[in-house]
Enzyme design. Structure first.
Site, PDB file in Angstrom:
ATOM      1  N   LYS A  89       1.100  -1.281  -0.045  1.00 16.58           N
ATOM      2  CA  LYS A  89      -0.022  -0.084   0.074  1.00 16.58           C
ATOM      3  C   LYS A  89       1.088   1.495   0.042  1.00 16.58           C
ATOM      4  O   LYS A  89       1.916   1.401   0.639  1.00 16.58           O
ATOM      5  CB  LYS A  89      -1.012  -0.131   1.340  1.00 16.58           C
ATOM      6  N   SER A 164      -9.534   2.158   2.416  1.00 18.37           N
ATOM      7  CA  SER A 164      -8.538   2.901   1.504  1.00 18.37           C
ATOM      8  C   SER A 164      -7.450   1.745   0.957  1.00 18.37           C
ATOM      9  O   SER A 164      -6.563   2.455   0.136  1.00 18.37           O
ATOM     10  CB  SER A 164      -7.770   3.676   2.510  1.00 18.37           C
ATOM     11  N   SER A 165      -7.472   0.593   1.047  1.00 11.89           N
ATOM     12  CA  SER A 165      -6.460  -0.334   0.511  1.00 11.89           C
ATOM     13  C   SER A 165      -6.901  -0.873  -0.793  1.00 11.89           C
ATOM     14  O   SER A 165      -6.987  -1.849  -1.139  1.00 11.89           O
ATOM     15  CB  SER A 165      -6.096  -1.470   1.389  1.00 11.89           C
ATOM     16  N   ILE A 185      -8.447   0.887   9.786  1.00 13.47           N
ATOM     17  CA  ILE A 185      -8.913   1.473  11.078  1.00 13.47           C
ATOM     18  C   ILE A 185     -10.444   1.518  10.765  1.00 13.47           C
ATOM     19  O   ILE A 185     -11.080   1.609  11.698  1.00 13.47           O
ATOM     20  CB  ILE A 185      -8.256   3.051  10.992  1.00 13.47           C
ATOM     21  N   GLY A 186     -10.963   1.887   9.843  1.00 11.78           N
ATOM     22  CA  GLY A 186     -12.307   1.834   9.475  1.00 11.78           C
ATOM     23  C   GLY A 186     -12.680   1.040   8.483  1.00 11.78           C
ATOM     24  O   GLY A 186     -13.677   1.126   7.571  1.00 11.78           O
ATOM     25  N   GLY A 187     -12.129  -0.247   8.481  1.00 12.90           N
ATOM     26  CA  GLY A 187     -12.619  -1.326   7.248  1.00 12.90           C
ATOM     27  C   GLY A 187     -11.608  -0.935   6.058  1.00 12.90           C
ATOM     28  O   GLY A 187     -11.993  -1.674   5.152  1.00 12.90           O
ATOM     29  N   SER A 188     -10.430  -0.624   6.259  1.00 16.31           N
ATOM     30  CA  SER A 188      -9.510  -0.224   5.053  1.00 16.31           C
ATOM     31  C   SER A 188      -8.979  -1.539   4.544  1.00 16.31           C
ATOM     32  O   SER A 188      -8.489  -1.370   3.288  1.00 16.31           O
ATOM     33  CB  SER A 188      -8.593   0.505   5.334  1.00 16.31           C
TER      34      SER A 188
END
Length: 451
Positions: A89, A164-165, A185-188
């Site tokens: 990433k 984000s990934s 952190i939030g499902g990334s």
């Protein structure tokens, strides 16, 4: 004009192979690190114009590293990932390459050293081909930013690959590379894995050193709530990569060989957001397969923490983390006393989950409220979504991520269904704190039962 819904997958002889299979074949002399590197580069050059997943390329150094791996093999080098081409990433530092986090102000930020996780993957023999695309600031479920542009979903390029990934998941789903390094952190990790039909593991909080995964301009302090973790196309690759990344050895003794006797709790409703019916169907399919395999599947438990209260607490901690202590829109900044109170509440919540896991081996839950959605261009803070006929905030996508993130629990996302529209749907398996291999193993068993 190409059909947006025509899946993009590499189809050469090695494109579907796992990282461990490639490493084993290299050891047996059936292929070479140099051949695998060239094949992966060719896939990027052939497919990535439509995907825009691998946005930072480091092919010359990768070829040199592959040549060194081939030279090491006759000398008895048996590292677990020797010669395996991978990407990481963009948010991770790789010496000599940019780390922008997809932010315009991050242009020109060139790393002078490798992130710890990158060091460990290289030490295990992996060959770094480059870096994959991210959401701006790692804060969206789309990987679309002013530095690198937009990543498309390999199953349907008119839709998001997640964030984000997102570049990581797209590269895996297109069979460009077999293994990736993401963060969550939030499902990334979990949401892109679900959207693209691949595997992802959000580790227990604090078990893998995140140094070198740092917001541009910061100095590498650990991020509250956030973790780094592997993404792959198989459970075995996830488990192997997790062992490489973890700071201490993790127990695999409780993994088990089949589903018989497993005690599972399935959660298919959250008080803070609705759930798309197709996701609920995927969960039901998993539950049916688990029961057929001999597991005991409950759909409710008095031991389950108050999910609405947990989500509110998670939202407060997440907002402070992303704002790095800056005042909220109402002008009030959290005090140090406020933060300590939040940490106490978080600790109580983790203990409550610990009591639940005395009764259950794992929890099965959605990875997100929806499957991959069409690309969005409207301003982030104006976005709304329709989920099961209801108008909800775009940030409703945080609800299922927070179930595991807030208490710091491990969660493995695996592909559970591909409905008639051709978009994959992933499901997450959550286990007790530091029982990471149990989460991966039960996900593997469930995936096998589905097949």
């Amino acid at each position: 004009m190409a059909d947006a819904k025509a899946p993009i997958h590499a189809d050469d002889a090695w494109s579907g192979a796992s990282a461990l299979d490639i490493a084993a074949a290299i050891r047996r002399g059936e292929t070479s690190a140099h051949e695998q590197c060239d094949l992966a580069i060719a896939r990027i050059e052939r497919l990535d114009d439509r995907l825009n997943a691998v946005v930072v390329r480091d092919f010359d150094r990768a070829r040199s590293a592959a040549q060194a791996a081939d030279q090491a093999l006759p000398n008895g080098d048996r590292r677990p990932l020797l010669g395996v081409p991978i990407t990481v990433k963009e948010a991770f530092d790789v010496a000599g390459l940019p780390t922008t986090w997809g932010l315009a102000e991050g242009r020109g930020n060139i790393a002078d050293s490798d992130a710890v996780a990158v060091q460990r993957l290289k030490a295990a023999g992996a060959i770094i081909l480059g870096k994959t695309n991210v959401a701006p600031g790692l804060g969206d479920w789309q990987s679309d930013n002013p530095v690198y542009g937009r990543t498309n979903n390999p199953w349907d390029v008119s839709r998001t690959a997640g964030g984000s990934s997102g570049g990581s998941a797209a590269a895996l789903a297109a069979h460009i590379i077999p293994l990736e390094l993401g963060s969550d952190i939030g499902g990334s990790i979990r949401v892109p894995s679900s959207f693209c039909g691949v595997w992802g593991h959000k580790p227990s909080y604090g078990i893998a050193d995140a140094h070198g995964h740092r917001y541009p301009g910061s100095d590498g302090a650990p991020q509250p709530l956030g973790v780094i973790g592997p993404m792959a196309r198989t459970a075995a690759d996830l488990a192997a990569a997790l062992d490489i990344l973890a700071d201490a050895s993790l127990d695999r003794a409780d993994a088990g060989l089949d589903l018989r006797g497993k005690r599972l709790l399935l959660i298919d409703a959250h008080p803070s957001a609705p759930l798309d019916p197709a996701v609920r169907v995927a969960l039901d399919r998993v539950a049916d397969a688990a029961i057929a395999g001999g597991a005991d599947v409950a759909r409710s438990s008095d031991l389950l923490p108050d999910l609405a209260a947990q989500h509110r607490a998670f939202g407060k901690m997440l907002a402070i983390t992303f704002a790095r202590g800056a005042p909220a829109p109402d002008g009030r900044a959290a005090s140090l006393a406020d933060w300590f109170d939040m940490l106490d509440a978080q600790a109580r919540n983790r203990r409550a989950w610990g009591r639940l896991f005395e009764a259950f081996d794992a929890v099965i839950a959605p990875a997100n409220v929806v499957a991959a959605f069409p690309h969005r261009d409207d301003p982030y803070h104006e976005r709304r979504m329709t989920v099961d006929g209801q108008d909800v905030a775009y940030d409703a996508q945080l609800v299922w991520a927070g179930v595991a993130t807030y208490p710091g629990l491990p969660a493995t996302t695996f592909p559970a269904a591909v409905p008639s529209d051709g978009l994959p749907i992933g499901v997450q398996v959550i286990a007790d704190f530091r029982a990471d291999h149990r989460a991966i193993a039960i996900a593997h068993l469930l995936h096998g039962a589905l097949r």
